[in-house]
Design a protein around this motif. Structure first.
Motif, PDB file in Angstrom:
ATOM      1  N   LEU A  11      35.805  35.605  33.497  1.00 62.43           N
ATOM      2  CA  LEU A  11      36.058  36.044  34.863  1.00 62.43           C
ATOM      3  C   LEU A  11      34.853  36.830  35.358  1.00 62.43           C
ATOM      4  O   LEU A  11      34.359  37.721  34.665  1.00 62.43           O
ATOM      5  CB  LEU A  11      37.305  36.922  34.941  1.00 62.43           C
ATOM      6  CG  LEU A  11      38.663  36.231  34.808  1.00 62.43           C
ATOM      7  CD1 LEU A  11      39.774  37.260  34.857  1.00 62.43           C
ATOM      8  CD2 LEU A  11      38.864  35.185  35.893  1.00 62.43           C
ATOM      9  N   ALA A  12      34.389  36.488  36.557  1.00 60.24           N
ATOM     10  CA  ALA A  12      33.291  37.214  37.199  1.00 60.24           C
ATOM     11  C   ALA A  12      33.642  37.326  38.667  1.00 60.24           C
ATOM     12  O   ALA A  12      33.295  36.467  39.473  1.00 60.24           O
ATOM     13  CB  ALA A  12      31.964  36.493  36.997  1.00 60.24           C
ATOM     14  N   GLY A  13      34.383  38.376  39.013  1.00 60.88           N
ATOM     15  CA  GLY A  13      34.896  38.489  40.366  1.00 60.88           C
ATOM     16  C   GLY A  13      35.948  37.424  40.603  1.00 60.88           C
ATOM     17  O   GLY A  13      36.862  37.225  39.813  1.00 60.88           O
ATOM     18  N   MET A  14      35.823  36.717  41.729  1.00 59.87           N
ATOM     19  CA  MET A  14      36.746  35.627  42.043  1.00 59.87           C
ATOM     20  C   MET A  14      36.416  34.364  41.264  1.00 59.87           C
ATOM     21  O   MET A  14      37.233  33.444  41.200  1.00 59.87           O
ATOM     22  CB  MET A  14      36.675  35.320  43.538  1.00 59.87           C
ATOM     23  CG  MET A  14      37.603  36.153  44.379  1.00 59.87           C
ATOM     24  SD  MET A  14      39.321  35.627  44.230  1.00 59.87           S
ATOM     25  CE  MET A  14      39.289  34.132  45.208  1.00 59.87           C
ATOM     26  N   ASP A  15      35.242  34.306  40.681  1.00 63.63           N
ATOM     27  CA  ASP A  15      34.806  33.116  39.962  1.00 63.63           C
ATOM     28  C   ASP A  15      35.326  33.146  38.530  1.00 63.63           C
ATOM     29  O   ASP A  15      35.625  34.202  37.983  1.00 63.63           O
ATOM     30  CB  ASP A  15      33.273  33.044  39.966  1.00 63.63           C
ATOM     31  CG  ASP A  15      32.771  31.663  39.598  1.00 63.63           C
ATOM     32  OD1 ASP A  15      33.586  30.721  39.594  1.00 63.63           O
ATOM     33  OD2 ASP A  15      31.569  31.522  39.316  1.00 63.63           O
ATOM     34  N   SER A 250      46.016  37.736  40.848  1.00 60.99           N
ATOM     35  CA  SER A 250      46.101  37.409  39.424  1.00 60.99           C
ATOM     36  C   SER A 250      44.991  38.080  38.619  1.00 60.99           C
ATOM     37  O   SER A 250      45.114  38.232  37.408  1.00 60.99           O
ATOM     38  CB  SER A 250      46.045  35.886  39.226  1.00 60.99           C
ATOM     39  OG  SER A 250      44.719  35.392  39.291  1.00 60.99           O
ATOM     40  N   LEU A 251      43.898  38.481  39.294  1.00 62.26           N
ATOM     41  CA  LEU A 251      42.832  39.203  38.602  1.00 62.26           C
ATOM     42  C   LEU A 251      43.269  40.609  38.200  1.00 62.26           C
ATOM     43  O   LEU A 251      42.665  41.229  37.334  1.00 62.26           O
ATOM     44  CB  LEU A 251      41.584  39.300  39.491  1.00 62.26           C
ATOM     45  CG  LEU A 251      40.930  37.985  39.909  1.00 62.26           C
ATOM     46  CD1 LEU A 251      39.729  38.252  40.800  1.00 62.26           C
ATOM     47  CD2 LEU A 251      40.512  37.174  38.692  1.00 62.26           C
ATOM     48  N   ASP A 252      44.319  41.105  38.855  1.00 62.43           N
ATOM     49  CA  ASP A 252      44.840  42.437  38.560  1.00 62.43           C
ATOM     50  C   ASP A 252      46.004  42.400  37.588  1.00 62.43           C
ATOM     51  O   ASP A 252      46.480  43.435  37.142  1.00 62.43           O
ATOM     52  CB  ASP A 252      45.285  43.108  39.869  1.00 62.43           C
ATOM     53  CG  ASP A 252      45.525  44.597  39.715  1.00 62.43           C
ATOM     54  OD1 ASP A 252      44.640  45.279  39.161  1.00 62.43           O
ATOM     55  OD2 ASP A 252      46.593  45.074  40.139  1.00 62.43           O
ATOM     56  N   GLY A 253      46.481  41.208  37.242  1.00 65.53           N
ATOM     57  CA  GLY A 253      47.620  41.045  36.344  1.00 65.53           C
ATOM     58  C   GLY A 253      48.329  39.753  36.689  1.00 65.53           C
ATOM     59  O   GLY A 253      48.018  39.090  37.685  1.00 65.53           O
ATOM     60  N   PRO A 254      49.322  39.338  35.878  1.00 64.43           N
ATOM     61  CA  PRO A 254      50.041  38.087  36.160  1.00 64.43           C
ATOM     62  C   PRO A 254      50.628  38.075  37.569  1.00 64.43           C
ATOM     63  O   PRO A 254      51.220  39.054  38.014  1.00 64.43           O
ATOM     64  CB  PRO A 254      51.148  38.075  35.092  1.00 64.43           C
ATOM     65  CG  PRO A 254      50.606  38.900  33.972  1.00 64.43           C
ATOM     66  CD  PRO A 254      49.779  39.974  34.624  1.00 64.43           C
TER      67      PRO A 254
END
Length: 498
Positions: A11-15, A250-254
Motif C-alpha cells: 500500500l502506498a497511499g491510494m495505490d 479500507s485503508l483505515d481498516g476493513p
C-alpha cells in the motif's frame, strides 16, 4: 526447486503497487533473512510463518531462507505478506505446486495456528489486482469488501491449509460473489428538526452546490442535528465515487459493506491532531479529510480545535486533494469533502441569547474567535446564526419537509449543474465562474456595492457568485438575478460580521 515467486500487493497511499515475494533456499546456516525495506511488522513474519507452518504440520526447510520483497526501494508494512511468504517457502521446498502460482496474487496475515486474519486496504488491492488479470487469494473476512470491485476473481480462504489444498488441487477455493448492493442508504430525516426554517434552507443550498457551511449559535439549538442531516440530502454516489470512497476507508481498516454507496460522515473530536485530520505517519495513512472524500466532514465546536489543525484545511478545501511528504515517500490522497462546522458565539455559548446573560469578557471572546483565521473563514461559503427556540415554537412548530422531498430538489439542481459545466458549482475554477455564473445587471450592481461595503476578497467575490448560481439552479433560473445574489450575500454578510 529452490526459488519461488509469489505476487502480492503493498500500500502506498491510494495505490497498491505490485510486490514480488521471492523465496530462495540456499546453503549455509539455517536462518530466515528478510530484505526489501520491510518494517518491524513484516520482519516479525519470520516467527509467525515458522509457527504457522509447524502447527499445520508442514516441513520447515532446515536451510538458509532468503525472502526478497521486490521492488527493493518500496517500503513494506503490516502483516499482509505472511501468506505469500509462507506459500513461497512451501513452493521452494516442493510442498506446493509451483506451476500455478503465476495466476494468483496473495495477501493475508497468519496467526500462529495458520488461520488467516483480515488486513486493511483489501479494496484498494483488489482494485489494482483487477488490472493484472490474476485471481486474488485473501482472508475470508476481507472478501465482501474486495468483491465490490468488478472484473476480479476473489478467492477467500480461512487458513493456510485451505490455500495449500487449493494450489495442490486437493480442494478448491470458491470464488466469492458480492450480494446485490441495491439498498437505499439510511440517513436521519430532516423532518425531525423543528422550526429553524432559515437553517433548513441554508442546508438545502449547501447540499445543492456542495458548498461549505458554518452554523453558529447558543448550545442546544440544533446545529449538530442539522449537520447530521446533510449527507441524506446529497445525491447517491455513483459506482466510481463509491469505490473511491470505500477504497480510502479500507485503508483505515476493513470496510463495512453495509455502508456501500453511502456518503461518508466524519465527525472528529476537537482534540484531533493535525496528522489525524490531514493524514500522516511514517507510512502515510489517510486522515479525516480523506476519509470524508465524496462525503461530509463535520467539525463541531470549531474554535475548540487547535489553530494548526484548522489551518490544514485551507489547501484541501481549494484543491480537493492533499499531498503528504515524508523522507522515504510522497503520497497523494484525494480529499474532495464538504465541510460543515458548528460553533458557539463565545466560550460560555450565550452571547446574544434572549434569556441568558453571557459571562465572557471581551478579551475571552476575542481569543475564542481568534482561532478562526481570515483565510479559513474566507473559504466557507455559507454562514448562518441558529437562534434559540422558545417552548411554543418547540411544541407547536409544524413538521418540516422530509429529507426525501428536499433531496429531489437537490438532485434536480445537481443535474442542471453537471449538464451545464460537468461539476458542482462549489468546484468551479475562476474561469468556470466567469463563464457559467452569469448575472444580470441588477445583480452585478448589487454585488459591486456589497464588495465595497463588506470588503470582500476576490475569492469571496467568486464564492458569492457560485452560491448565487446554486440558488438560481434550485429555482431553475437560467441567469443569476438580484434575489438570488441577495440571498447569497446574506450568508456572506453573516460571515463577514464575525
Amino acid at each position: 526447486m529452490t526459488l519461488a515467486l509469489i505476487k502480492s500487493r503493498a500500500l502506498a497511499g491510494m495505490d497498491a503497487p505490485e510486490v514480488t515475494v521471492e523465496v530462495h533456499l540456499g546453503s549455509g546456516l539455517p536462518c530466515v533473512s528478510l530484505v526489501g525495506l520491510p518494517d518491524t511488522e513484516v520482519k516479525e513474519a519470520r516467527d509467525r510463518v515458522r509457527a504457522a507452518l509447524a502447527t499445520c504440520q508442514f516441513e520447515f526447510p532446515n536451510r538458509r531462507i532468503t525472502v526478497n520483497l521486490a521492488p527493493a526501494d518500496l517500503p513494506k508494512e503490516s502483516g499482509r505478506f505472511d501468506l505469500p511468504i509462507a506459500v513461497g517457502i512451501l513452493a521452494a521446498s516442493d510442498q506446493v505446486k509451483n506451476a500455478q502460482l503465476a495466476d494468483y496474487e496473495m495477501v493475508g496475515e497468519l496467526s500462529l495456528s495458520g488461520e488467516l486474519r483480515p488486513v486493511r486496504g483489501a479494496l484498494a488491492m483488489a482494485w489494482r489486482a483487477a488490472r493484472s488479470g490474476r485471481r486474488l487469494i485473501l482472508p475470508a473476512d476481507n472478501a465482501a469488501e474486495a468483491a465490490l470491485v468488478k472484473n476480479v476473481q476473489i478467492l477467500p480462504a480461512r487458513s493456510l491449509l485451505e490455500v495449500v489444498a487449493h494450489l495442490n488441487g486437493l480442494s478448491e477455493l470458491r470464488a466469492f460473489s458480492a450480494a446485490a448492493q441495491g439498498c437505499e442508504p439510511h440517513y436521519p430525516d430532516l423532518a425531525d428538526v423543528r422550526g429553524q426554517a432559515p437553517a433548513r434552507r441554508m442546508l438545502e443550498v449547501a447540499a445543492a452546490g456542495m458548498h461549505s457551511a458554518l452554523l453558529y449559535g447558543p448550545p442546544g439549538t440544533g446545529k449538530s442535528m442539522l449537520a447530521s442531516r446533510l449527507p441524506g440530502l446529497l445525491p447517491l454516489l455513483d459506482e466510481e465515487q463509491a469505490l473511491e470512497a470505500a477504497a480510502l476507508q479500507s485503508l483505515d481498516g476493513p470496510f463495512d459493506t453495509a455502508r456501500w454507496r453511502q456518503r461518508p460522515f466524519r465527525a472528529p473530536h476537537h482534540s484531533a491532531s493535525p496528522a489525524a485530520l490531514s493524514g500522516g505517519g511514517a507510512n502515510p495513512r489517510p486522515g479525516e479529510i480523506s476519509l470524508a472524500h465524496h462525503g461530509v466532514l463535520f467539525l463541531d465546536e470549531l474554535p475548540e480545535f487547535d489553530r494548526r489543525v484548522l489551518e490544514t484545511l485551507r489547501e484541501p478545501l481549494e484543491t480537493g486533494h492533499i499531498t503528504i511528504s515524508r523522507a522515504a515517500q510522497r503520497v497523494d490522497f484525494p480529499a474532495r469533502f464538504q465541510l460543515i462546522a458548528a460553533m458557539n458565539p463565545c466560550p460560555c455559548g450565550y452571547l446574544g441569547h434572549p434569556q441568558r446573560a453571557c459571562r465572557c469578557t471581551p478579551d475571552q471572546i476575542a481569543r475564542y474567535l481568534g482561532k478562526l483565521s481570515g483565510p479559513l473563514l474566507d473559504r466557507i461559503d455559507l454562514t448562518l446564526e441558529v437562534g434559540a427556540l422558545d417552548a411554543a415554537s418547540l411544541q407547536h412548530a409544524p413538521a418540516g419537509e422530509t429529507t426525501a422531498a428536499v433531496r429531489q430538489r437537490v438532485i434536480a439542481a445537481h443535474a442542471r449543474q453537471h449538464a451545464r459545466q460537468g461539476c458542482s458549482n462549489a468546484h468551479l475554477d475562476s474561469a468556470g465562474v466567469m463563464h457559467h455564473c452569469v448575472a444580470d445587471e441588477r445583480a452585478l450592481k448589487l454585488l459591486a456595492q456589497a464588495t465595497d461595503k463588506l470588503g470582500l476578497s476576490a475569492r469571496a467575490y467568486h464564492r458569492c457568485l457560485k452560491v448565487a448560481r446554486t440558488i438560481a439552479d434550485l429555482a431553475d433560473a437560467p441567469q443569476i438575478g438580484a434575489p438570488h445574489l441577495a440571498e447569497a450575500l446574506q450568508y456572506r454578510r453573516a460571515l463577514s460580521a464575525r
